[in-house]
Design an enzyme around this catalytic site. Structure first.
Site, mmCIF file in Angstrom:
data_model
loop_
_atom_site.group_PDB
_atom_site.id
_atom_site.type_symbol
_atom_site.label_atom_id
_atom_site.label_comp_id
_atom_site.label_asym_id
_atom_site.label_seq_id
_atom_site.Cartn_x
_atom_site.Cartn_y
_atom_site.Cartn_z
ATOM 1 N N HIS A 133 -38.475 -12.742 23.133
ATOM 2 C CA HIS A 133 -39.812 -13.249 23.439
ATOM 3 C C HIS A 133 -39.821 -14.020 24.758
ATOM 4 O O HIS A 133 -40.819 -13.993 25.495
ATOM 5 C CB HIS A 133 -40.320 -14.131 22.299
ATOM 6 N N GLU A 171 -35.624 10.141 27.270
ATOM 7 C CA GLU A 171 -35.055 8.862 26.862
ATOM 8 C C GLU A 171 -33.668 9.002 26.257
ATOM 9 O O GLU A 171 -33.019 8.000 25.961
ATOM 10 C CB GLU A 171 -35.980 8.188 25.844
ATOM 11 N N ASN A 206 -35.241 2.331 29.819
ATOM 12 C CA ASN A 206 -34.732 1.371 28.833
ATOM 13 C C ASN A 206 -33.952 2.096 27.739
ATOM 14 O O ASN A 206 -32.800 1.766 27.447
ATOM 15 C CB ASN A 206 -35.878 0.580 28.205
ATOM 16 N N ASP A 207 -34.583 3.081 27.116
ATOM 17 C CA ASP A 207 -33.905 3.824 26.056
ATOM 18 C C ASP A 207 -32.818 4.733 26.616
ATOM 19 O O ASP A 207 -31.767 4.904 25.989
ATOM 20 C CB ASP A 207 -34.911 4.643 25.244
ATOM 21 N N CYS A 248 -40.921 5.248 33.937
ATOM 22 C CA CYS A 248 -41.809 4.258 33.325
ATOM 23 C C CYS A 248 -41.045 3.167 32.594
ATOM 24 O O CYS A 248 -41.628 2.410 31.827
ATOM 25 C CB CYS A 248 -42.812 4.924 32.383
#
Length: 563
Positions: A184, A417, A440-441, A488
């Protein structure tokens, strides 16, 4: 002068004296309560309710992603199963403070063991427990320090309730010793455009008043820097501020090669800010916001209204919508709520949608209806592209593209991904209209490191040559077949890595809107030949850190100026 390393959040650099977060309360003493179980239970329920309402109030005040985070934390505080655990311990004669500490710690350990998205929420339980215990004791909860001057905040990890209401006039930057790129702290730092480095384990040794430079772009904290280093950091910060206020122009390289810069969005309400910051369209619209807080799938009408608002905000521009990417680590009762031992490798993305095909069909129906509803826009309709997440085979590509065509979607593509789809990009793009690489993945699966787990955050680095090689495979396939290849993931928001990605064949870049100015300025200082040379330098390295340094050296040798 020493350097501490972590994961940089944001792209900027800041400097100032350290102020440390107050240490959390120690575990309450394990002694018998002098009150009855009924009295202790009532005290705890009142304290939990008060904390939940305070979290909701802070969320309403903060707005945006912070509101969603804090509302979720308030729901966590009042979880019936958790309160039952507290009542059981109170019934055994424990004090309310001890019962809360034990019950919340037990749930925290369960979440940590699950890992993934739920594992990242374990720290939220610790914060709620601290706030409830403080309420029971009638004292303030540990919170943000107030040294009376601007400061660099150092903490183990920041709770959502604290991060949401940071005084940005006083907090120059954030450093945490724990937490990963999707904690977070990281999420809210990105939203507020705060310079931050998370997971810098050695930052626990920093003392109040020590001057540091926080370089988010490099993921480095420089302790007790020289005056020359402070001056250079100040110049970088000034250059970045200047770039952010420069006139917005379409994304392009120095030789005029166009590289459209698009926005990653999670809700239609973010469209206005994205346009203001120079987004030339949307490269990733996450549709999960419609599903994740619901007990049942949203209706076609509810989805159509949301998609219509999104498309209406980008007349004449490309809008890439990703169909629902949920399941496994974010289970939905109407999609897939079964326990999986390894959720990162489970039934998620397109796999989950195929198992509940009616949800996919309803989503495509709503998208097609929204597209039709915005055809009469005076500036011209948005150019709707739709893509499927977590595609790993050619057969999955054929399945999704065929279904999208059935509903009148003109441009249907896939997310790359996982390594299999990157290695088969030429065959996949023979069927799909475009590919969008989710770095990211792709990094997670290439390096076998859960991207939601702070303990392996150091592996979650898209600069790794193994990841870059896979990006090159997709870029080459796109060029050979004349198919667009977008980026992305978070990698597109790194100004120098953005240059590398273009050098590897990316034709568009999509990122958080706050990163657009930095990336635009970086691209304008490189030609396409420059970008290819910088990319080759990075590919020749053995690891992520050396790839980053090789790219910097190659860029500097071309006498370009980085923002």
């Amino acid at each position: 002068m020493t350097e501490l390393r972590g994961v940089g959040i944001g792209l900027g650099v800041a400097q100032g004296p350290v102020a440390r977060m107050a240490e959390p309360f120690p575990p309450p003493e394990d002694v018998d309560s002098t009150r009855s179980a009924e009295e202790e239970g009532a005290r705890v329920r009142d304290a939990v309710a008060a904390v939940a309402r305070e979290l909701e109030q802070r969320g309403a005040q903060a707005g945006g992603a912070a509101r969603d985070v804090l509302e979720a934390q308030a729901m966590m505080a009042e979880d019936p199963a958790l309160l039952t655990e507290v009542d059981t311990r109170v019934g055994d004669g424990k004090t309310g403070e001890r019962a809360v500490w034990e019950a919340f710690a037990s749930f925290r350990d369960q979440l940590t063991a699950l890992g993934g998205y739920l594992g990242e929420r374990a720290a939220d339980l610790d914060d709620v427990a601290q706030r409830v215990i403080a309420r029971l004791r009638g004292v303030p909860a540990p919170g943000i320090p107030d040294p009376g001057h601007p400061f660099v905040l150092v903490a183990k990890d920041l709770a959502p309730a604290d991060t949401a209401l940071l005084n940005l006039d006083m907090v120059l930057a954030l450093i945490t010793t724990e937490g990963g790129p999707t904690s977070h702290t990281a999420i809210l730092a990105r939203e507020k455009n705060i310079v931050a480095v998370v997971g810098a384990a050695d930052a626990g040794s920093l003392t109040d008043g020590t001057v540091v430079i926080v370089d988010a772009a490099a993921g480095v904290v420089t302790v007790a820097p020289s005056q020359d280093e402070l001056d250079r950091a100040e110049n970088r910060a000034a250059a970045r501020a200047s770039a952010a206020t420069a006139p917005v122009t379409p994304g392009a390289l120095a030789d005029g090669t166009p590289v459209p810069l698009l926005a990653n969005l999670g809700k239609p309400e973010g469209a206005a800010e994205a346009v203001e910051l120079g987004a030339e369209g949307v490269g990733l619209f996450r549709t999960e916001f419609l599903f994740l807080s619901a007990n049942a799938a949203p209706t076609v009408a509810e989805q159509r209204d949301a998609y219509t608002r999104l498309l209406s905000a980008f007349p004449g521009k490309k809008v890439v919508v990703r169909v629902l990417d949920a399941g496994a680590d974010k289970p939905l009762p109407f999609l897939n709520d079964s326990h999986e031992e390894n959720p990162a490798l489970g039934l998620r993305g397109l796999r989950a949608l195929r198992a509940s095909e009616d949800i996919l069909r309803e989503q495509l129906t709503a998208l097609a209806e929204a597209d039709a509803a915005t055809r009469a826009t005076p500036e011209g309709p948005a150019d709707l592209w739709v893509m499927a997440p977590m595609v790993s085979t050619v057969e999955e590509t054929e399945y999704f593209v065929a279904m999208a065509r059935e509903y009148g979607v003109k441009t249907a593509g896939v997310m790359v991904e996982v390594p299999s789809s990157a290695l088969l990009a030429d065959r996949i793009l023979a069927h799909a209209d475009f590919a969008s690489i989710g770095t990211n993945d792709l990094t997670q699966y290439t390096l076998a490191a859960d991207r939601l787990l702070g303990s392996v955050a150091a592996f979650q680095d898209p600069w790794h040559p193994a990841v870059l090689r896979l990006v090159r495979e997709v870029g080459a396939a796109g060029a050979a077949l004349g198919k667009p290849v977008g980026i992305c993931g978070e990698a597109a928001a790194d100004p120098l890595l953005a240059v590398v990605l273009v050098g590897l064949g990316a034709t568009t870049l999509s990122m958080a809107p706050t990163a657009l100015a930095d990336v635009r300025a970086s691209l304008l200082s490189h030609t396409l030949d420059d970008a290819r040379r910088v990319a080759e330098a990075a590919l020749a390295a053995d690891g992520a850190a050396s790839a980053r340094e090789a790219a910097r050296a190659a860029s500097a040798s071309q006498k370009v100026t980085q923002p």
